[in-house]
Design an enzyme around this catalytic site. Sequence first.
Site, PDB file in Angstrom:
ATOM      1  N   GLY A 152      13.374  12.413 -11.878  1.00 41.88           N
ATOM      2  CA  GLY A 152      12.252  11.833 -11.136  1.00 41.88           C
ATOM      3  C   GLY A 152      11.192  12.881 -10.805  1.00 41.88           C
ATOM      4  O   GLY A 152      10.451  12.750  -9.832  1.00 41.88           O
ATOM      5  N   GLY A 208       9.115  14.773  -6.110  1.00 38.77           N
ATOM      6  CA  GLY A 208       9.693  15.549  -7.217  1.00 38.77           C
ATOM      7  C   GLY A 208       8.686  16.487  -7.851  1.00 38.77           C
ATOM      8  O   GLY A 208       8.994  17.649  -8.132  1.00 38.77           O
ATOM      9  N   THR A 255      16.782   9.380   2.437  1.00 39.74           N
ATOM     10  CA  THR A 255      15.726   8.962   3.360  1.00 39.74           C
ATOM     11  C   THR A 255      16.262   8.661   4.756  1.00 39.74           C
ATOM     12  O   THR A 255      17.424   8.251   4.908  1.00 39.74           O
ATOM     13  CB  THR A 255      15.050   7.692   2.803  1.00 39.74           C
ATOM     14  OG1 THR A 255      14.254   7.079   3.818  1.00 39.74           O
ATOM     15  CG2 THR A 255      16.080   6.653   2.345  1.00 39.74           C
ATOM     16  N   ASP A 256      15.399   8.807   5.752  1.00 36.14           N
ATOM     17  CA  ASP A 256      15.780   8.435   7.127  1.00 36.14           C
ATOM     18  C   ASP A 256      16.020   6.929   7.265  1.00 36.14           C
ATOM     19  O   ASP A 256      16.640   6.482   8.233  1.00 36.14           O
ATOM     20  CB  ASP A 256      14.715   8.892   8.146  1.00 36.14           C
ATOM     21  CG  ASP A 256      13.308   8.370   7.896  1.00 36.14           C
ATOM     22  OD1 ASP A 256      13.112   7.568   6.948  1.00 36.14           O
ATOM     23  OD2 ASP A 256      12.392   8.774   8.646  1.00 36.14           O
ATOM     24  N   GLU A 257      15.554   6.155   6.278  1.00 39.37           N
ATOM     25  CA  GLU A 257      15.674   4.697   6.405  1.00 39.37           C
ATOM     26  C   GLU A 257      17.126   4.222   6.339  1.00 39.37           C
ATOM     27  O   GLU A 257      17.429   3.107   6.752  1.00 39.37           O
ATOM     28  CB  GLU A 257      14.815   3.998   5.340  1.00 39.37           C
ATOM     29  CG  GLU A 257      13.372   4.466   5.426  1.00 39.37           C
ATOM     30  CD  GLU A 257      12.348   3.536   4.805  1.00 39.37           C
ATOM     31  OE1 GLU A 257      12.649   2.355   4.595  1.00 39.37           O
ATOM     32  OE2 GLU A 257      11.235   4.019   4.545  1.00 39.37           O
ATOM     33  N   TYR A 304      15.797  -1.737  -0.123  1.00 42.74           N
ATOM     34  CA  TYR A 304      15.581  -0.328  -0.489  1.00 42.74           C
ATOM     35  C   TYR A 304      16.541   0.580   0.275  1.00 42.74           C
ATOM     36  O   TYR A 304      17.270   1.388  -0.317  1.00 42.74           O
ATOM     37  CB  TYR A 304      14.130   0.085  -0.217  1.00 42.74           C
ATOM     38  CG  TYR A 304      13.947   1.580  -0.107  1.00 42.74           C
ATOM     39  CD1 TYR A 304      14.214   2.407  -1.196  1.00 42.74           C
ATOM     40  CD2 TYR A 304      13.538   2.176   1.089  1.00 42.74           C
ATOM     41  CE1 TYR A 304      14.076   3.788  -1.092  1.00 42.74           C
ATOM     42  CE2 TYR A 304      13.394   3.548   1.194  1.00 42.74           C
ATOM     43  CZ  TYR A 304      13.666   4.352   0.105  1.00 42.74           C
ATOM     44  OH  TYR A 304      13.529   5.706   0.210  1.00 42.74           O
ATOM     45  N   LYS A 323      19.658   2.988  -1.086  1.00 41.64           N
ATOM     46  CA  LYS A 323      19.738   4.443  -0.881  1.00 41.64           C
ATOM     47  C   LYS A 323      21.030   4.800  -0.140  1.00 41.64           C
ATOM     48  O   LYS A 323      21.675   5.810  -0.447  1.00 41.64           O
ATOM     49  CB  LYS A 323      18.511   4.952  -0.096  1.00 41.64           C
ATOM     50  CG  LYS A 323      17.216   4.978  -0.896  1.00 41.64           C
ATOM     51  CD  LYS A 323      17.252   5.869  -2.135  1.00 41.64           C
ATOM     52  CE  LYS A 323      17.245   7.347  -1.812  1.00 41.64           C
ATOM     53  NZ  LYS A 323      17.199   8.160  -3.085  1.00 41.64           N
ATOM     54  N   PRO A 355      -4.922  -3.222   5.215  1.00 43.75           N
ATOM     55  CA  PRO A 355      -4.031  -4.207   5.842  1.00 43.75           C
ATOM     56  C   PRO A 355      -2.990  -3.566   6.772  1.00 43.75           C
ATOM     57  O   PRO A 355      -2.052  -2.919   6.317  1.00 43.75           O
ATOM     58  CB  PRO A 355      -3.330  -4.845   4.622  1.00 43.75           C
ATOM     59  CG  PRO A 355      -3.352  -3.777   3.559  1.00 43.75           C
ATOM     60  CD  PRO A 355      -4.476  -2.826   3.855  1.00 43.75           C
TER      61      PRO A 355
HETATM   62  P1  TYD Z   1       5.087   3.032   3.887  1.00 46.43           P
HETATM   63  O1  TYD Z   1       4.203   4.175   3.531  1.00 46.43           O
HETATM   64  O2  TYD Z   1       5.133   1.884   2.932  1.00 46.43           O
HETATM   65  O3  TYD Z   1       6.545   3.639   4.160  1.00 46.43           O
HETATM   66  P2  TYD Z   1       7.870   2.948   4.846  1.00 46.43           P
HETATM   67  O4  TYD Z   1       7.687   1.482   4.831  1.00 46.43           O
HETATM   68  O5  TYD Z   1       8.940   3.407   3.920  1.00 46.43           O
HETATM   69  O6  TYD Z   1       7.959   3.543   6.212  1.00 46.43           O
HETATM   70  O7  TYD Z   1       4.649   2.446   5.290  1.00 46.43           O
HETATM   71  C1  TYD Z   1       4.564   3.256   6.459  1.00 46.43           C
HETATM   72  C2  TYD Z   1       4.312   2.334   7.611  1.00 46.43           C
HETATM   73  O8  TYD Z   1       3.036   1.699   7.420  1.00 46.43           O
HETATM   74  C3  TYD Z   1       5.317   1.198   7.724  1.00 46.43           C
HETATM   75  O9  TYD Z   1       5.559   0.936   9.111  1.00 46.43           O
HETATM   76  C4  TYD Z   1       4.616   0.025   7.093  1.00 46.43           C
HETATM   77  C5  TYD Z   1       3.148   0.278   7.415  1.00 46.43           C
HETATM   78  N1  TYD Z   1       2.191  -0.266   6.419  1.00 46.43           N
HETATM   79  C6  TYD Z   1       1.145  -1.114   6.831  1.00 46.43           C
HETATM   80  O10 TYD Z   1       0.991  -1.418   8.038  1.00 46.43           O
HETATM   81  N2  TYD Z   1       0.291  -1.597   5.877  1.00 46.43           N
HETATM   82  C7  TYD Z   1       0.433  -1.295   4.557  1.00 46.43           C
HETATM   83  O11 TYD Z   1      -0.365  -1.815   3.726  1.00 46.43           O
HETATM   84  C8  TYD Z   1       1.483  -0.400   4.147  1.00 46.43           C
HETATM   85  C9  TYD Z   1       1.657  -0.013   2.710  1.00 46.43           C
HETATM   86  C10 TYD Z   1       2.337   0.088   5.118  1.00 46.43           C
END
Ligand code: TYD
Length: 337
Positions: free
Chosen positions: A10, A16, A127-129, A151, A155, A206
């Site tokens: 990756g 990566g 990941t922390d998730e 996801y 992981k 958004p």
């Molecule tokens: P993201 O970068 O997709 O990482 P993750 O979901 O793995 O944390 O999103 C970071 C945060 O931003 C997450 O709380 C979701 C939010 N987000 C929005 O509010 N709008 C968006 O269009 C996206 C892509 C993420």
Amino acid sequence: MSSPHWLVTGGLGFIGSAFVRLTLRDRPDVRVTVLDALTYAGNPANLAAVADDPRYRFVKGNICDRTAVDAAIGEGVDAIVNFAAETHVARSILEPEAFLHTDILGTHVLLEAVRRHAVGRYLQVSTDEVYGHVHSGSSRESDPLAPRSPYAASKAGGDLQVLAYWTTYGAPVLVTRGSNTYGPYQHPEKLIPLFVTHLLEGRTVPVYGDGLQVRDWLHVDDHARGIRHVLEHGVPGEVYNIGGGNSRTNREITQALLDQTGRSWETHVRHVTDRPGHDRRYSLDSAKVRALGWEPQVDFRAGLIDTVAWYRANEAWWRAIKGGEFDAYYARQYAGR
Ligand code: TYD
């Protein structure tokens, strides 16, 4: 003695490719082979700067494909660092199956290769998730896993396979769990590059739900240095959290990006329906990796300013991604919200 040879799977993705650039720059003795499937997330432009380096070799292939993995290992590698993964939560809600293939089965194929080729070290980038969301305090490595998206669950499955290979076979494995990462070369499906590039284009961004979700932001170079530090100094069989220590709400991130692009909340933000099962807050306790000698170097405010400047200066890079497949994905993901 021949020079160390690392296989980076990756390696054309976001974190990566930062790891490969950093390694070739700081470790003149190390040779790197990248194995990458060139999915939508793997971008040859990410490593264009090192493509002619004689210490760099590229093999196209998927980590689920044992033949491709063997070809990449060739006459042997000293370490495998696995960045290859499906990584986007929102995509995992639309199409979970690809996540199980790459993140679990692909990890299994690599672990088997570690045994077959007696690879000296295997590092799984996670990941922390996998801890799920934490309402207060910070996740430690010993905390139970409670993934809440397809996801995160895939992981977590990968992490558990890796740790089982330590217990069962004594495979020399390590796991790192990083927090939300930002910086140059990040695919514009993720929050920061999506918002920066949309704002530069004059489009609205958004924000999911109330925008008060909290993420702990880590610069990609700090993340790459953390992974390398664990690869070189970590104790086999152990997990290390790598957190940036920069907890911010999505609203705070959005406001900072609006300020840096000269846009306003009133004209350029659209509130959309929240993501199903959206994790409210992540926070990592990184005491263990700090005790090993790593700490983040990039100040968050300066790192974010540099990141916006990078996307401003590298419009051709993201314009090539935004279009085609991305347009269709974007319409599917955000339509009707
Ligand atoms: P993201 O970068 O997709 O990482 P993750 O979901 O793995 O944390 O999103 C970071 C945060 O931003 C997450 O709380 C979701 C939010 N987000 C929005 O509010 N709008 C968006 O269009 C996206 C892509 C993420």
